[in-house]
Design a protein around this motif. Sequence first.
Motif, short mmCIF file in Angstrom:
data_model
loop_
_atom_site.label_atom_id
_atom_site.label_comp_id
_atom_site.label_asym_id
_atom_site.label_seq_id
_atom_site.Cartn_x
_atom_site.Cartn_y
_atom_site.Cartn_z
N ILE A 53 56.34 62.51 68.35
CA ILE A 53 56.29 62.50 66.88
C ILE A 53 55.13 61.62 66.40
O ILE A 53 54.37 62.00 65.49
N CYS A 54 55.02 60.43 67.01
CA CYS A 54 53.95 59.52 66.58
C CYS A 54 52.57 60.13 66.84
O CYS A 54 51.66 60.03 66.00
N GLU A 55 52.39 60.78 67.98
CA GLU A 55 51.09 61.33 68.33
C GLU A 55 50.79 62.62 67.57
O GLU A 55 49.68 62.82 67.08
N PHE A 56 51.78 63.49 67.47
CA PHE A 56 51.53 64.80 66.90
C PHE A 56 51.40 64.76 65.39
O PHE A 56 50.49 65.35 64.80
N PHE A 57 52.33 64.03 64.74
CA PHE A 57 52.33 63.99 63.28
C PHE A 57 51.57 62.80 62.71
O PHE A 57 51.56 62.60 61.49
N VAL A 58 50.97 62.01 63.59
CA VAL A 58 50.13 60.88 63.18
C VAL A 58 50.91 59.98 62.22
O VAL A 58 50.51 59.74 61.08
N VAL A 59 52.08 59.49 62.72
CA VAL A 59 52.90 58.58 61.92
C VAL A 59 53.21 57.36 62.76
O VAL A 59 53.12 57.39 64.00
N SER A 60 53.61 56.29 62.10
CA SER A 60 54.00 55.06 62.77
C SER A 60 54.87 54.25 61.82
O SER A 60 54.98 54.56 60.63
N GLY A 61 55.51 53.20 62.37
CA GLY A 61 56.32 52.33 61.54
C GLY A 61 57.54 53.04 60.96
O GLY A 61 58.18 53.88 61.61
N PRO A 62 57.87 52.72 59.70
CA PRO A 62 59.06 53.33 59.07
C PRO A 62 58.99 54.85 59.01
O PRO A 62 60.02 55.52 59.14
N ALA A 63 57.82 55.42 58.80
CA ALA A 63 57.70 56.87 58.75
C ALA A 63 58.08 57.50 60.08
O ALA A 63 58.78 58.53 60.13
N ALA A 64 57.62 56.89 61.16
CA ALA A 64 57.99 57.41 62.48
C ALA A 64 59.48 57.26 62.73
O ALA A 64 60.12 58.15 63.30
N HIS A 65 60.05 56.11 62.27
CA HIS A 65 61.49 55.92 62.42
C HIS A 65 62.27 56.99 61.67
O HIS A 65 63.23 57.57 62.18
N ASP A 66 61.86 57.24 60.43
CA ASP A 66 62.58 58.23 59.62
C ASP A 66 62.49 59.62 60.23
O ASP A 66 63.48 60.36 60.28
N LEU A 67 61.29 59.99 60.69
CA LEU A 67 61.12 61.30 61.28
C LEU A 67 61.91 61.41 62.59
O LEU A 67 62.53 62.45 62.87
N PHE A 68 61.92 60.34 63.37
CA PHE A 68 62.68 60.36 64.63
C PHE A 68 64.18 60.51 64.36
O PHE A 68 64.87 61.31 65.00
N VAL A 125 59.13 51.69 72.14
CA VAL A 125 59.88 52.68 71.36
C VAL A 125 60.97 51.93 70.60
O VAL A 125 62.09 51.78 71.08
N PRO A 126 60.66 51.43 69.40
CA PRO A 126 61.68 50.68 68.64
C PRO A 126 62.66 51.57 67.89
O PRO A 126 63.56 51.04 67.21
#
Length: 659
Positions: A336-351, A398-399
């Motif tokens: 998710i982080c690599e493909f959708f170019v997200v990190s932090g809270p956005a990556a958490h929400d998407l995960f 991976v938090p």
Amino acid sequence: MAAAATMAAAARELVLRAGASDMEEEEGPLGGGPGLQEPLQIGELDITSDEFILDEVDVHIQANLEDELVKEALKTGVDLRHYSKQVELELQQIEQKSIRDYIQESENIASLHNQITACDAVLERMEQMLGAFQSDLSSISSEIRTLQEQSGAMNIRLRNRQAVRGKLGELVDGLVVPSALVTAILEAPVTEPRFLEQLQELDAKAAAVREQEARGTAACADVRGVLDRLRVKAVTKIREFILQKIYSFRKPMTNYQIPQTALLKYRFFYQFLLGNERATAKEIRDEYVETLSKIYLSYYRSYLGRLMKVQYPFEALFRSQHYALLDNSCREYLFICEFFVVSGPAAHDLFHAVMGRTLSMTQKHLESYLVDCYDAIAVFLCIHIVLRFRNITAKRDVPALDRYWEQVLALLWPRFELILEMNVQSVRSTDPQRLGGLDTRPHYITRRYAEFSSALVSINQTIPNERTMQLLGQLQVEVENFVLRVAAEFSSRKEQLVFLINNYDMMLGVLMERAADDSKEVESFQQLLNARTQEFIEELLSPPFGGLVAFVKEAEALIERGQADRLRGEEARVTQLIRGFGSSWKSSVESLSQDVMRSFTNFRNGTSIIQGALTQLIQLYHRFHRVLSQPQLRALPARAELINIHHLMVELKKHKPNF
């Protein structure tokens, strides 16, 4: 012979008829008349016999008179009596001749009889064979009719099957998963053409199954699981391929962004993943979240179902389940982080949008198990599994699972503490008098505690927890108190000490197998064992050598206070002690050794106690020698009877058991 017999019968009948006629002609009134020549010879006539029926006589007479032979005889005046005798004589001659003929032809007659009998047997067998043939023909005819009916039914079924085959062929071809598809999805690289072809085939199969499921086709359930697993495998391979492509866009030592053309270059892969080739970036993300969340939920639901059918301890199932969850979650988060170019809270929400339902289902399953769980070791193992997995996710950066791990620990820790507190309370409230018969061997409650505590201590050593140590300390205190309460049930102090030593030794042995030698539990029980062992040795030496022990202690006290002159009045006592020890020490040591080996279940512990008792005995006798070397007792004649210390040591070594 038949003709002769007939003639004889006819002659007898004529005689009877003639006799009856003469009686009618000559009979007059009152039985006499002018024609009577001689009296009537009645003979042995029995008119009362049942065979002589008068009513029938007239009928027979009239019938006989009408006979032609009788009429001819009456006309010619033949004497029927002489004629009868003549006929009888002829009959006898004919009978004898017939007999001679029969005798001459006896062999032929017997042969004829045998031939007739054989013919009868042959005819009987032929009759049976014909009957069997008739029965077989009947059964064959019925079987032919049955075969005709079956043939007709089979023809009907064949026509029906041929009619259905054409309709089912398309359905089966659409549902069956060929081995080439499975091999290509599992083994072929993503870049090969056959992978793309079989991926399209898999997509078509999935669409066909969805269509048939909408129509209520039950066969779809047989292939749904296979298609789902192949789809998950294809998704995983495509994600890994996409990640490799994403890494190819990375620029060294600089931040990067995925080019917009990356979403178009592998359009079919995204089309397969999302099922929408005209989707925008936001629509792709939303569809990805929805699709992957369903896939993960379905996969883990079936995975949990399979795990529950396997006969393994819960902690093993918990580890397998959460390790799979850990591995897939790490891969998903990084993708998710690599493909959708997200990190932090956005990556958490998407995960959590992708994995949230799966994590929630797993957590509810754990909650339902813990409600009725009283296995503290299993719960504690699950806690340490979570702690280790949390460290793994931290190392993989991976938090996203941190919140889930905290929620799981919030379920496990209270349950673990509650179970430990229940164990503490159970031991505290145990009444030894309700446990039935007691003996000096290790109690089953202390053995259970030793195994339970050693397991928890060995687990806790990897990642120590202070609260766990406090609860184990409380449990240890209650077990020690319980052992003392049980020991108080024995009447003699010696039995109490034997019970205490056996239980302390058993608990110490179990703990030392799993826990570290410097743990608090090992040190505590080692101190208790040493103290009770020393007390038991003194109790053991007291009966045979109690007088010697008392005198040595008194004499040493007098010498320390400078009152050695008072020893002069103890000469008689000393003499008695010297002679008593010399005469009974061997038997006393032998009895002591046997008593120890009978009392303790651990032979090594018994050997150690015997060695300690013998060592203490040597020390005691050495101290006795030093007391007798004082000037006040040096001239005592009985000193010559003292046993040499080295000789005593050599003799005592013979009583040391070897195990």
